[in-house]
Design an enzyme around this catalytic site. Structure first.
Site, PDB file in Angstrom:
ATOM      1  N   ASP A 132       0.829  -1.209   0.000  1.00  0.00           N
ATOM      2  CA  ASP A 132       0.000   0.000   0.000  1.00  0.00           C
ATOM      3  C   ASP A 132       0.863   1.258   0.000  1.00  0.00           C
ATOM      4  O   ASP A 132       2.065   1.225   0.305  1.00  0.00           O
ATOM      5  CB  ASP A 132      -0.917  -0.008   1.224  1.00  0.00           C
ATOM      6  CG  ASP A 132      -2.272   0.633   0.955  1.00  0.00           C
ATOM      7  OD1 ASP A 132      -2.367   1.432  -0.002  1.00  0.00           O
ATOM      8  OD2 ASP A 132      -3.224   0.338   1.693  1.00  0.00           O
ATOM      9  N   ASP A 163     -10.918   1.730  -3.127  1.00  0.00           N
ATOM     10  CA  ASP A 163     -11.429   1.438  -1.786  1.00  0.00           C
ATOM     11  C   ASP A 163     -12.951   1.391  -1.770  1.00  0.00           C
ATOM     12  O   ASP A 163     -13.542   0.943  -0.783  1.00  0.00           O
ATOM     13  CB  ASP A 163     -10.950   2.504  -0.798  1.00  0.00           C
ATOM     14  CG  ASP A 163      -9.517   2.273  -0.340  1.00  0.00           C
ATOM     15  OD1 ASP A 163      -8.959   1.198  -0.616  1.00  0.00           O
ATOM     16  OD2 ASP A 163      -8.951   3.180   0.292  1.00  0.00           O
TER      17      ASP A 163
END
Length: 712
Positions: free
Chosen positions: A445, A513
């Protein structure tokens, strides 16, 4: 294939369905000749014999016609190359030589010791272009700008520009608008690819999804970047792009040093936007994505189920539930390391928490493997919390400007990967982590943008922007070589780092997301304009969607939405009822059956997600599958049929869900009824080409019963 004229100054690159030609004049001006359908070398030479227009007052005949415009001389367009030394600025090159090796054409130019090499390579119908600048002189050379390529389009009227724009939780949304005079500039000045734009543009005049000419360009760079599309005063169009968001400087090249740009790839297609997409997908599966021929497994990710409140026992319980529904890869997300009980601490300390994982990760990984699944973890190596052992030991390792406040976003600072000591630390920690337990997968990430991108003590701190990305690539390459069993996913707060560069080093990407299944249809529609479903991770999460909008949707709608890419599950399975888990198992089993088509087949976008019925189709060999979604049915109107693509009109196709046999010509021209109704309905329809010549009007032969499928 590269054909070369007898005088060695005209070159033609040919793919299976397209051609690309360029010509060097007697004055060493490198001119673009052709990009489009296949032509012969004689055609290219005929184009080269055409005189340049003009001269016109206040205009240059070179503008809009050069392959790689440099700064200086009779040019007014945006330069692709801007060089500065202590003595001069700009470029006056002379042609030195060319060669062709392994299908790559290289053209070399020299300007007082500065060598510029233009690279061309045809892969399928995708032209890859990049540039190498080498300082062969005794003095430093500053690269203010070094773009990877300039693309020149043919003379047309009414160009339209398509691009993918967005923000966090709303990435990859397609927009198309008429191209007007002047420049349209997109890019990122955030240190990563960014949520705001994918580095891709497409231009057309009248193309539809399946018909018409489309020119597309995609940049392979995971840092800051810029693509400029210019319609010049004479209506000619050029596209220039490369690393860096402005012209303040990329690198300072010492004597003997070189800089090689990222690849800027271009594609011409006469099959509309769908044909262009399928060509891009085939190119990435064949030449970009590692191990693309392998199926990506169905995963479970623990983030939305547990957030930071995790433990070994809790994750083991989730793993058992995940195995029950057929999951193949179990991923422990944030919260397993250091003092990481919130987003305020622990980043940088990549050792398992002694409180939550007192025996390390190996017992959990072994438990997951014993359940028949692979084991994965989440990391964010490029970031650090001020509240961490790493930052307390090395506050100088973060990007910052002396005498200025260190800006925190998400309670994080950015490590300066351009520093050798930082790179080596990360290599040692990650290598030790992957060696300490049987890890099969890493979700990598990157959750904040560059802000204070300073490098105290570095004579040329601007290089941080380029060298950070180079270091990221080198670290991923080194980890993949040392741990070949580990797959990697690129994530950046969702879709903030998706491009051809990072896809060359990762197995899939986290698309967004936003896991709302309805929102995801538009995000996935835009994403597949360039990238294949094989890399597009998509999750089924809980309903209502508590993260974004509170929308409720059926398990059916959530699964069919996520099955359009690499299927994952991110809901709290401990709260799912036995009936929901049983239904989920049937959907997972169905996905595994159609996975070869979704991940490796040809994608046809049958109907865009514009508010009513939308559908996609995947075709591979004798089989095809349709995924269809109905957002809302209004006024009781019948839901239209979906017209399929790519089928043999003379063949028959049997639908495994209904047992009906359909003629290919009927499916192509009149369509297939989905049976959808109401709001937020979805379905999966599998068809297989039959050997039977039985007429469609004869009684259907029912498909073999698959337990549970008919009840979905």
């Amino acid at each position: 294939m590269v054909d070369i004229a007898e005088d060695g100054r005209t070159w033609l690159l040919s793919g299976p369905g397209s051609g690309y030609a360029l010509r060097l004049t007697d004055a060493d001006e490198l001119l673009h000749l052709h990009w489009g359908p296949p032509i012969t070398l004689a055609d290219a030479e005929a184009l080269a014999a055409r005189p340049l227009p003009g001269p016109w007052p206040f205009e240059s005949p070179l503008d809009g016609r050069e392959e790689y415009p440099v700064e200086g001389g009779p040019r007014f367009v945006r330069p692709a190359l801007s060089v500065r030394t202590g003595r001069r600025r700009g470029t006056e090159w002379r042609f030195v030589s060319y060669d062709v090796e392994d299908g790559t054409l290289r053209l070399r130019f020299d300007d007082d010791g500065v060598t510029v090499t233009l690279h061309y390579r045809m892969r399928g119908d995708v032209v890859e272009r990049w540039v190498t600048v080498t300082n062969g002189g005794p003095d430093p050379v500053e690269l203010l700008r070094a773009d990877a390529a300039t693309w020149t389009l043919p003379d047309r009227e009414g160009w339209r520009l398509s691009q993918l724009h967005g923000r966090w939780a709303a990435e990859s949304r397609l927009t198309t608008a008429p191209l007007t005079y002047g420049e349209k500039v997109i890019g990122s000045r955030r240190g990563h690819t960014g949520h705001q734009h994918l580095p891709w543009v497409a231009l057309d005049t009248d193309a539809t999804e399946e018909r018409g000419e489309v020119y597309g360009c995609a940049l392979g760079w995971s840092g800051s970047w810029r693509i400029a599309v210019a319609q010049l005063p004479d209506a000619r169009v050029q596209i220039t792009g490369g690393a860096g968001h402005d012209d303040s400087g990329l690198l300072l090249l010492g004597p003997g040093e070189s800089y090689t740009t990222p690849v800027f790839a271009g594609l011409w297609s006469d099959g509309g936007f769908g044909g262009a997409s399928r060509a891009w997908h085939a190119y990435q599966r064949a030449h970009v994505v590692p191990d693309a021929e392998r199926d990506r497994p169905v995963l479970f990710n623990s983030w939305e189920a547990t957030y930071f409140d995790i433990s070994e026992e809790q994750q083991a319980a989730l793993a058992r539930r995940a195995a029950e529904i057929g999951v193949e890869l179990f991923v422990v997300d944030d919260g397993w390391f250091g003092a990481r009980t919130s987003d305020r601490a622990g980043l940088g300390d990549w050792t398992p928490s002694p409180d939550r994982f007192p025996r390390g990760l190996k017992p959990l990984a072994d438990h997951v493997h014993a359940l028949g699944m692979r084991f994965g973890i989440w990391v964010e190596p490029e970031m650090v919390n001020p509240d961490s052992e790493l930052y307390r030991a090395h506050p100088d390792w973060v990007q910052h400007h002396p005498g200025r406040k260190r800006t925190e976003l998400r309670n994080q600072l950015v490590l300066n990967l351009a520093r050798e000591d930082v790179r080596e630390y990360l290599w040692e920690r990650l290598d030790a982590l992957l060696s300490s337990a049987p890890v099969d997968y890493v979700k990598w990430d990157f959750n904040r943008c560059f802000t204070d991108a300073g490098w105290p003590g570095e004579p040329y701190p601007q290089r941080l922007w380029v060298d950070h990305v180079r270091a990221l690539y080198a670290l991923l390459d080194r980890l993949r070589a040392a741990h070949p069993q580990v797959a990697f996913e690129s994530c950046s707060g969702g879709g903030g780092r998706i491009d051809l560069g990072v896809l060359g080093r990762t197995d899939q990407v986290w698309t967004s997301d936003n896991t709302d299944p309805l929102d995801r249809l538009a995000i996935q529609h835009g994403f597949t304009q360039l990238h294949p479903a094989r890399v597009m991770a998509a999750w089924v999460t809980d309903s209502p969607n508590t993260q974004l909008n509170g929308r409720s949707s059926s398990l059916r709608f959530r699964f069919v939405s996520a099955m359009a890419g690499v299927l994952g599950v991110g809901g709290d399975l401990t709260r799912w009822s036995p009936e929901e888990r049983a239904e989920a198992r049937r959907w997972v089993d169905l996905y595994k059956e159609i996975r070869p088509l979704v991940q490796h087949g040809e994608l046809y976008r049958l109907r865009p997600p514009t508010g009513g019925l939308s559908a996609v189709q995947y075709l591979r060999g004798e089989e095809t599958v349709v995924l269809a979604w109905l957002q809302a049915q209004h006024y009781g109107e019948p839901v239209p049929a979906v017209r399929l693509r790519g089928l043999d009109p003379t063949a028959s196709y049997e639908c495994r869900e209904t047992g009906e046999v359909h003629r290919g010509a009927v499916l192509l021209h009149h369509g297939l009824h989905t049976g959808l109704k109401g709001d937020l309905d979805a379905t999966v329809l599998r068809l297989r080409r039959t050997l039977s010549t039985r007429r469609a009007s004869e009684p259907p032969v029912r498909a073999a019963f698959i337990p549970g499928l008919q009840s979905l």
